[in-house]
Design an enzyme around this catalytic site. Structure first.
Site, mmCIF file in Angstrom:
data_model
loop_
_atom_site.group_PDB
_atom_site.id
_atom_site.type_symbol
_atom_site.label_atom_id
_atom_site.label_comp_id
_atom_site.label_asym_id
_atom_site.label_seq_id
_atom_site.Cartn_x
_atom_site.Cartn_y
_atom_site.Cartn_z
ATOM 1 N N CYS A 76 70.997 48.235 29.780
ATOM 2 C CA CYS A 76 71.149 49.582 29.221
ATOM 3 C C CYS A 76 70.331 50.560 30.069
ATOM 4 O O CYS A 76 69.134 50.347 30.284
ATOM 5 C CB CYS A 76 70.653 49.573 27.775
ATOM 6 S SG CYS A 76 70.425 51.214 27.076
ATOM 7 N N LYS A 125 37.549 70.678 2.710
ATOM 8 C CA LYS A 125 38.669 70.144 3.503
ATOM 9 C C LYS A 125 39.526 71.289 4.022
ATOM 10 O O LYS A 125 39.887 72.193 3.276
ATOM 11 C CB LYS A 125 39.522 69.230 2.628
ATOM 12 C CG LYS A 125 38.778 67.990 2.147
ATOM 13 C CD LYS A 125 38.852 66.861 3.135
ATOM 14 C CE LYS A 125 40.077 66.039 2.855
ATOM 15 N NZ LYS A 125 40.148 64.824 3.655
ATOM 16 N N GLU A 166 28.234 71.647 9.210
ATOM 17 C CA GLU A 166 28.632 70.777 10.327
ATOM 18 C C GLU A 166 30.125 70.502 10.246
ATOM 19 O O GLU A 166 30.693 70.520 9.166
ATOM 20 C CB GLU A 166 27.917 69.419 10.226
ATOM 21 C CG GLU A 166 26.421 69.493 10.356
ATOM 22 C CD GLU A 166 25.745 68.171 9.957
ATOM 23 O OE1 GLU A 166 26.446 67.213 9.593
ATOM 24 O OE2 GLU A 166 24.514 68.138 10.009
ATOM 25 N N CYS A 210 74.173 53.093 25.788
ATOM 26 C CA CYS A 210 75.118 52.204 26.472
ATOM 27 C C CYS A 210 76.208 51.676 25.549
ATOM 28 O O CYS A 210 77.045 50.884 25.975
ATOM 29 C CB CYS A 210 74.370 51.044 27.120
ATOM 30 S SG CYS A 210 73.704 49.883 25.923
ATOM 31 N N LYS A 248 33.299 68.185 9.877
ATOM 32 C CA LYS A 248 33.505 66.887 9.227
ATOM 33 C C LYS A 248 34.444 66.081 10.105
ATOM 34 O O LYS A 248 35.610 66.432 10.284
ATOM 35 C CB LYS A 248 34.109 67.091 7.837
ATOM 36 C CG LYS A 248 34.345 65.802 7.068
ATOM 37 C CD LYS A 248 34.857 66.095 5.680
ATOM 38 C CE LYS A 248 35.086 64.855 4.837
ATOM 39 N NZ LYS A 248 35.870 63.812 5.447
ATOM 40 N N ASP A 279 36.725 62.963 11.257
ATOM 41 C CA ASP A 279 37.619 62.098 10.521
ATOM 42 C C ASP A 279 37.685 60.724 11.178
ATOM 43 O O ASP A 279 38.503 60.467 12.052
ATOM 44 C CB ASP A 279 39.013 62.744 10.499
ATOM 45 C CG ASP A 279 39.870 62.164 9.413
ATOM 46 O OD1 ASP A 279 39.369 61.320 8.642
ATOM 47 O OD2 ASP A 279 41.049 62.545 9.342
ATOM 48 N N CYS A 284 68.699 47.729 20.853
ATOM 49 C CA CYS A 284 69.832 47.544 21.747
ATOM 50 C C CYS A 284 69.561 46.263 22.548
ATOM 51 O O CYS A 284 68.558 46.179 23.247
ATOM 52 C CB CYS A 284 69.931 48.750 22.691
ATOM 53 S SG CYS A 284 70.989 48.436 24.103
ATOM 54 N N CYS A 291 74.264 51.422 20.456
ATOM 55 C CA CYS A 291 73.236 52.083 21.259
ATOM 56 C C CYS A 291 73.752 53.454 21.716
ATOM 57 O O CYS A 291 74.851 53.548 22.274
ATOM 58 C CB CYS A 291 72.897 51.222 22.469
ATOM 59 S SG CYS A 291 71.808 52.053 23.638
ATOM 60 N N TYR A 311 24.659 61.964 11.595
ATOM 61 C CA TYR A 311 24.314 63.171 10.843
ATOM 62 C C TYR A 311 23.528 62.900 9.572
ATOM 63 O O TYR A 311 23.398 63.783 8.738
ATOM 64 C CB TYR A 311 25.591 63.931 10.472
ATOM 65 C CG TYR A 311 26.668 63.005 9.915
ATOM 66 C CD1 TYR A 311 26.484 62.341 8.706
ATOM 67 C CD2 TYR A 311 27.839 62.765 10.625
ATOM 68 C CE1 TYR A 311 27.437 61.472 8.213
ATOM 69 C CE2 TYR A 311 28.803 61.905 10.135
ATOM 70 C CZ TYR A 311 28.593 61.257 8.931
ATOM 71 O OH TYR A 311 29.533 60.397 8.462
#
Ligand code: IVH
Length: 687
Positions: free
Chosen positions: A461, A345, A141, A442, A143, A145, A456, A439, A256
């Site tokens: 801006c 895995k 099956e 600007c 797996k 996560d 900023c 920034c 499952y």
């Protein structure tokens, strides 16, 4: 643990990870002892971050590398093993959060032994075949996560849902699970499948990738931090204490396994038997492949790995189980994991490429986020040239330099992330990153914000203005179709638009008629949408609803005090910042601009279905009893949802009427939730 120490440990773990191959060869017992202690401390810390806070600092692959190294060392120095079976696999960590009642599982929830290579998997298969002394039927099956959950049914009625916790006892999250997933509340009792008096049905709760993207897109648009991995978002959702959060996100439950089952003769006799029964009872089950012989098993695992991005949920491996329960019993259990199953895995999808530059994006609220600009590479089938980096601290911690060979990984198959640097390949000309003090858009001097950020402070801006307008028009706020990023950009560049209330002064000379219609229509949207669209600090859709409920009408909004906002349910700190912002000159101007333009928000109609299914994609199959397909589709569209002709990875729900066959199977294969007509109608009504 002290925070400086934590940070130092974090850095240590990072260096140690890079040095794994060297330290794994440690031969003297005292060096091994020291290293084992370090690894245990690091693993415990990462377990805590992962399980309790759902905020991992390292990738799964890095975590697995730590665990593997520990396992190898313990195998070499068995005298250093502790009772909790580090040499094998087993349950580590604890997801209990202290915010839910804890409940003991009737039968503990074990972990699984893990394999990472073909050789390790074949070794396991050979061991079991040898112990069995006969050919074994295997079930393979995907797996998923997410997080493991146990559902207790007594006399066929669902009585509670409990997380794995520490394996023996977990958090009772029944109400939360019911609020955001489809869980059968009742088990049928048929002659084929006599219903047990008591059963613990086990499975995984995860967030489908389409849903993960939807939630993150809303957060990004709201200037909120996005979740790096669907699993973190699944944990955060299932453990949320705010009902509005639960209502606004969907999780998927796939089952499952089982734990306790009484009377014993009602228990499934094989994995296939279990899956058939669960499926008949309305549970979503994983697509299972049956095989005998190691070669076939390995081929199936490889196919799953190759096709993993076609699944609706995040997969991180395959689980290979002995089918027959009688043989499982003969094989028995180890300390923390059964001997009849293994989790293989998958390698994370990861590539190495060159870091060309780091650019800084300015969000709606002015927050600066670094973005890695890369030499384009293919990763999991698509070409990527940019990857995300969390924040400035992340850059310092990993010591990224421009010109470095960097590793890019897909987190939950979605957002490519920078996960490390290949120090051995660092070119001499690699340049340390310089952090902006002004920034980038600007040129206003930046202000420090929070633990790791800079923002900023200039509301005018252009980057902030565009992001704010885009957000205001997005489905998370006013949902003004046609007023997308491109049009916003043009209007801002031409000086036609600089604040959100300006949208209501646009004319046919500036925007197409159909967009004007949408703008006009939005004048009557619910108040919370306007609140959300204002770009208040830390205010997403959920908080916006709280504020709107309290304010009641647009005119009251600008007069709300810190106390009003606390009474609305905001934390004192957020309330303080929001009250200050609401009272500010620009905000007062915007609110006056709304009123002058004839904006009249609807009362927060709780039952209104507008937007309830925002962004959710539906596929219909089979014959519906109570309404026509057209009517069903119309209702989905009216609630802000989408209707698709065929099941795809982006589908959120398949509504299956009588006789729906192929699409239902396709939904199962992709792990897309299947709704009955009744469930669909309940969802439309928001129940
Ligand atoms: S079987 C005795 N099947 O992976 C344990 N687990 O690493 C039975 N998981 O704890 C687990 N998909 O949370 C099984 N198809 C699947 C799974 C699965 C995901 C999770 C589960 C388990 C962990 C083991």
């Amino acid at each position: 643990m002290h925070s400086t120490l934590l940070r130092a440990l974090g850095a240590l773990v990072c260096c140690l990870f890079l040095a794994t191959s060297v330290s794994a060869q440690t031969d003297s017992a005292s060096a091994a002892r020291e290293r084992i202690a370090e690894l245990r401390a690091a693993i415990a810390r990462h377990d805590e971050l992962y399980f309790k806070h759902a905020a991992p600092e390292i990738t799964d692959a890095e975590y697995d590398a730590l665990k593997r190294e520990l396992r190898v060392l313990i195998e070499q120095h068995p005298q250093l093993a502790t009772a909790d079976s580090e040499a094998g696999a087993g349950v580590v960590g604890d997801d209990r959060s202290g915010r839910f009642p804890t409940v003991r599982h009737r039968v503990p929830m074990l972990g699984l032994e893990k394999s990472y290579t073909e050789a390790e998997l074949r070794k396991f298969l050979a061991r079991v075949e040898r112990l069995a002394g006969e050919p074994v039927t295997w079930v393979i099956e995907p797996k998923y996560d997410g997080l493991a959950i146990s559902l207790t049914y007594v006399r066929g009625q669902l009585v509670r849902a409990v997380t794995r916790g520490n394996g023996s006892e977990g958090d009772d999250v029944t109400a939360n699970l019911l609020a955001c997933t489809d869980v059968p509340r009742e088990l049928p009792d048929t002659p084929d499948f006599p219903r047990p008096d008591f059963i613990e049905v086990r499975g995984e709760v995860f967030m489908a990738l389409a849903e993960f993207e939807r939630v993150n897109a809303m957060r990004r648009a709201a200037g909120e931090e996005v979740f790096a991995h669907p699993r973190n978002l699944a944990v955060g959702t299932l453990k949320a204490t705010d009902p509005a959060v639960l209502r606004s996100r969907r999780l998927t439950l796939v089952c499952y396994g089982w734990g306790g089952c009484e009377p014993a003769d009602t228990a499934p006799v094989s994995q296939r038997d279990l899956l058939t029964r669960l499926s008949a009872a309305g549970f979503l089950v994983p697509p299972a492949h049956v095989a005998s012989g190691a070669e076939t098993v390995w081929q199936i695992v490889r196919v799953l790995d190759r096709e993993r991005s076609e699944f609706a949920g995040p997969l991180d491996g395959a689980v290979i189980k002995v089918d027959e329960v009688a043989l499982r019993r003969r094989l028995g259990e180890g300390d923390a994991a059964p001997r009849w199953a293994i989790a293989h895995k998958f390698e994370p999808e990861r590539v190495e490429t060159r870091l060309r530059a780091i650019t800084w994006q300015v969000g709606r609220t002015g927050a600066l986020t670094p973005v890695a600009e890369l030499d384009p590479v293919t990763l999991g089938g698509s070409t990527i040239a940019r990857a995300s980096l969390h924040n400035r601290r992340e850059i310092e911690r990993r010591d990224y330099r421009i010109g470095d060979r960097v590793r890019v990984e897909r987190a939950g198959e979605i957002i490519p992330q920078l996960v490390g640097v290949n120090l051995a390949a660092r070119p001499a000309e690699a340049v340390p990153v310089t952090f902006p003090t002004a920034c980038p858009v600007c040129a206003t001097a930046l202000q420090p914000e929070g633990e790791a950020g800079w923002r900023c402070p200039q509301r005018a801006c252009p980057a902030q203005v565009k992001r704010r307008l885009e957000y205001f028009a997005s489905e998370a706020a006013l949902n003004i179709r046609g007023l997308g990023p491109v049009l916003v950009e043009t209007l801002v560049e031409r000086g036609k638009l600089s604040e959100v209330d300006g949208i209501y002064r646009l004319t046919g000379a500036e925007v197409p008629a159909r967009v004007l219609d949408q703008i006009e229509r939005s004048k009557g949207a619910e108040l919370w949408r306007f609140v959300a669209g204002l770009g208040l600090p830390d205010v997403g859709g959920v908080t916006a609803r709280k504020i709107a409920d309290r304010a009641g009408k647009l005119e009251a909004l600008g007069r709300m005090s810190r106390e009003d906002l606390v009474a609305a349910g905001l934390s004192p700190a957020v309330a303080e910042a929001v009250a200050r912002e609401l009272a500010s000159v620009p905000l007062q101007r915007i609110l006056a601009g709304f009123s002058a333009a004839g904006v009249q928000p609807a009362l927060a109609a709780k039952a209104a279905s507008d937007g309830r299914l925002a962004g959710q994609a539906f596929v219909f199959t089979g014959t519906l009893r109570g309404l026509s397909r057209e009517e069903a589709a119309r209702r989905v569209l009216a609630a802000g949802g989408k209707v698709q002709a065929d099941v795809a990875r982006t589908t959120n729900y398949v509504v299956a009427g009588e006789g729906g066959g192929r699409k239902r199977d396709e939904a199962k294969r992709l792990g897309v939730a299947v709704l009955s007509e009744e469930e669909f109608l309940r969802m439309l009504e928001g129940k």
